[in-house]
Design a protein around this motif. Sequence first.
Motif, PDB file in Angstrom:
ATOM      1  N   ALA A 149       3.216  54.720  11.978  1.00 48.19           N
ATOM      2  CA  ALA A 149       2.287  53.737  12.552  1.00 48.19           C
ATOM      3  C   ALA A 149       2.803  52.840  13.612  1.00 48.19           C
ATOM      4  O   ALA A 149       2.075  52.377  14.692  1.00 48.19           O
ATOM      5  N   GLN A 150       4.129  52.714  13.862  1.00 49.50           N
ATOM      6  CA  GLN A 150       4.621  52.415  14.818  1.00 49.50           C
ATOM      7  C   GLN A 150       6.108  53.004  15.115  1.00 49.50           C
ATOM      8  O   GLN A 150       6.828  53.489  14.222  1.00 49.50           O
ATOM      9  N   ALA A 151       6.278  53.327  16.595  1.00 47.16           N
ATOM     10  CA  ALA A 151       7.540  53.854  16.899  1.00 47.16           C
ATOM     11  C   ALA A 151       8.065  53.528  18.283  1.00 47.16           C
ATOM     12  O   ALA A 151       7.125  52.520  19.058  1.00 47.16           O
ATOM     13  N   SER A 152       9.144  53.622  18.635  1.00 45.10           N
ATOM     14  CA  SER A 152       9.289  53.229  20.168  1.00 45.10           C
ATOM     15  C   SER A 152       9.948  54.543  20.688  1.00 45.10           C
ATOM     16  O   SER A 152      10.160  55.605  20.020  1.00 45.10           O
ATOM     17  N   ASP A 153      10.287  54.558  21.957  1.00 46.81           N
ATOM     18  CA  ASP A 153      10.787  55.546  22.940  1.00 46.81           C
ATOM     19  C   ASP A 153      12.191  55.707  22.233  1.00 46.81           C
ATOM     20  O   ASP A 153      13.000  54.769  21.751  1.00 46.81           O
ATOM     21  N   PHE A 154      12.760  56.953  22.725  1.00 43.00           N
ATOM     22  CA  PHE A 154      14.106  57.360  22.456  1.00 43.00           C
ATOM     23  C   PHE A 154      15.231  56.502  23.090  1.00 43.00           C
ATOM     24  O   PHE A 154      14.899  56.436  24.619  1.00 43.00           O
ATOM     25  N   HIS A 155      15.912  56.246  22.422  1.00 45.50           N
ATOM     26  CA  HIS A 155      17.232  55.459  23.270  1.00 45.50           C
ATOM     27  C   HIS A 155      18.512  55.913  22.698  1.00 45.50           C
ATOM     28  O   HIS A 155      18.426  55.891  21.504  1.00 45.50           O
ATOM     29  N   ASP A 156      19.319  56.279  23.292  1.00 39.78           N
ATOM     30  CA  ASP A 156      20.768  56.690  22.595  1.00 39.78           C
ATOM     31  C   ASP A 156      20.458  57.550  21.492  1.00 39.78           C
ATOM     32  O   ASP A 156      21.343  57.626  20.612  1.00 39.78           O
ATOM     33  N   GLY A 157      19.623  58.696  21.497  1.00 37.34           N
ATOM     34  CA  GLY A 157      19.448  59.661  20.810  1.00 37.34           C
ATOM     35  C   GLY A 157      18.553  59.454  19.479  1.00 37.34           C
ATOM     36  O   GLY A 157      18.299  60.199  18.571  1.00 37.34           O
ATOM     37  N   LEU A 158      18.234  57.994  19.437  1.00 39.26           N
ATOM     38  CA  LEU A 158      17.022  57.588  18.181  1.00 39.26           C
ATOM     39  C   LEU A 158      16.191  56.859  18.686  1.00 39.26           C
ATOM     40  O   LEU A 158      16.115  56.392  19.935  1.00 39.26           O
ATOM     41  N   ALA A 159      15.104  56.988  17.746  1.00 44.09           N
ATOM     42  CA  ALA A 159      13.876  56.221  18.038  1.00 44.09           C
ATOM     43  C   ALA A 159      13.621  55.174  16.916  1.00 44.09           C
ATOM     44  O   ALA A 159      13.575  55.652  15.721  1.00 44.09           O
ATOM     45  N   ARG A 160      13.191  54.103  16.882  1.00 43.74           N
ATOM     46  CA  ARG A 160      12.809  53.142  15.977  1.00 43.74           C
ATOM     47  C   ARG A 160      11.350  53.588  15.478  1.00 43.74           C
ATOM     48  O   ARG A 160      10.431  54.080  16.119  1.00 43.74           O
ATOM     49  N   VAL A 161      11.250  53.658  14.035  1.00 43.76           N
ATOM     50  CA  VAL A 161       9.962  53.852  13.644  1.00 43.76           C
ATOM     51  C   VAL A 161      10.000  52.727  12.445  1.00 43.76           C
ATOM     52  O   VAL A 161      10.753  52.154  11.940  1.00 43.76           O
ATOM     53  N   TRP A 162       8.507  52.714  12.111  1.00 42.95           N
ATOM     54  CA  TRP A 162       8.074  51.720  11.011  1.00 42.95           C
ATOM     55  C   TRP A 162       7.449  52.236   9.922  1.00 42.95           C
ATOM     56  O   TRP A 162       6.389  52.935  10.073  1.00 42.95           O
ATOM     57  N   ILE A 163       7.841  52.124   8.676  1.00 42.43           N
ATOM     58  CA  ILE A 163       7.451  52.853   7.639  1.00 42.43           C
ATOM     59  C   ILE A 163       7.271  51.723   6.603  1.00 42.43           C
ATOM     60  O   ILE A 163       8.231  51.015   6.089  1.00 42.43           O
ATOM     61  N   ASP A 164       6.119  51.655   5.806  1.00 36.01           N
ATOM     62  CA  ASP A 164       5.832  50.784   4.698  1.00 36.01           C
ATOM     63  C   ASP A 164       6.434  49.234   5.150  1.00 36.01           C
ATOM     64  O   ASP A 164       7.064  48.762   4.395  1.00 36.01           O
ATOM     65  N   GLY A 165       6.373  48.819   6.387  1.00 31.82           N
ATOM     66  CA  GLY A 165       6.547  47.419   6.695  1.00 31.82           C
ATOM     67  C   GLY A 165       8.191  47.204   7.121  1.00 31.82           C
ATOM     68  O   GLY A 165       8.618  46.338   7.039  1.00 31.82           O
ATOM     69  N   LYS A 166       8.892  48.343   6.995  1.00 36.55           N
ATOM     70  CA  LYS A 166      10.429  48.277   7.351  1.00 36.55           C
ATOM     71  C   LYS A 166      10.678  49.189   8.370  1.00 36.55           C
ATOM     72  O   LYS A 166       9.988  50.431   8.717  1.00 36.55           O
ATOM     73  N   TYR A 167      11.704  48.950   8.967  1.00 32.55           N
ATOM     74  CA  TYR A 167      12.234  49.915  10.249  1.00 32.55           C
ATOM     75  C   TYR A 167      13.406  50.633   9.736  1.00 32.55           C
ATOM     76  O   TYR A 167      14.241  50.234   9.105  1.00 32.55           O
TER      77      TYR A 167
END
Length: 376
Positions: free
Chosen positions: A241-259
């Motif tokens: 439902a939400q994600a960020s671009d990759f930085h330092d080999g990782l990307a933030r994602v939003w799952i069921d209200g948590k990151y």
Amino acid sequence: MPGRRPCGGRRWLACLLAAVLPCGAVPALAQGLPPLFPIRQGDLHGLIDAEGRVVLAPEYTELRIGQPLILLRKGHRSAYADGSGRLVIEPQDELSQPFADGLVPMRGKDAQGKPRWGYVDAQRRFVIAPAFDDAQPFVDGLAVVGIADAWGTLKYGAIHRSGQLVLPATQAKLLAPAGGLVRAELPGRVHRVFDAQGRDITPAGIDFVGLPSEGLVRVWSGRQQGFMTVAGELVVPPRFAQASDFHDGLARVWIDGKYGYIDTRGTLVIPARYDSAEDASDGLALVKEGPQWLFVDHRGQVVLRPEAERVWPFSQGLAVVKVGGRHGYIDKRGRMVIEPQFSFARPFGNGLAYVGQGRVSGYIRPDGRFVWRSGE
């Protein structure tokens, strides 16, 4: 907001080509130029070098880093300087955009004597002959150009540095290139993405495409987000439902209200258990669980629990923290290496950080010493 899409091409172009004008922003770099840092006096802009020496005094209404020259503007006239601050092109009216890939758009006459746009070098010699009715600066080897059709309506395509059209001028709207890709925006803000050879590489079912970051591009299908490669391979199907671009080999994602964070294969390597999270940097990710700020490594192991009112990600080995209403810096062992004393503080970049102390602001080294202050 979950599912939010990024801003349009004009903002990307500004980020890619412009020296950041408000003081305190990340220092500007460009090919062939040393690290330069924006300074400001009122509404006027200038630059210093990494030693705090004034390269360009704050006397310009606009200042933008280019490749390899710096665009300066006063009123309606523009000039261009090199990295030492020496004027290479004196104030004039013909050129008004930043240099990129050594070229800048300029109006001239085509073979039939009609005014058209082409591209010139720093000596104002046409490298790409005037042949276009609109011309935008180069970004990552590509430039968007416009050619009027038989009805006088501008249609857009893309050229590479040779001047050859790699994407025919058939599109109603093209966004600024990035990372060797260029996107057409169709009605309803639906995207098609093309590579540097003009091939449509949009994966099936994708209707919106972001910017390349670390070789991957965020994509949308409806409100679900995933990632493709710069070659158009869908490596992480849209499911977040939400994600960020990759930085330092990782990307933030939003799952069921948590990151949490995924790796480049789409594997959830840091569980989605945090109330907030920042982009990974310097080998660590800053997250918040309840009231507690935490730094975790790429396996999700907690390595640092800073005690502070507010914490920012690490940059060049130091992180800004807010303690007692003032800002300072900690290292990766959690030691306060620059005591909280600033009304605001920005991340380190190219060896300096922008900070404020009351009415005074300026740049400091990692030892906390100022190299330049406003009003000095």
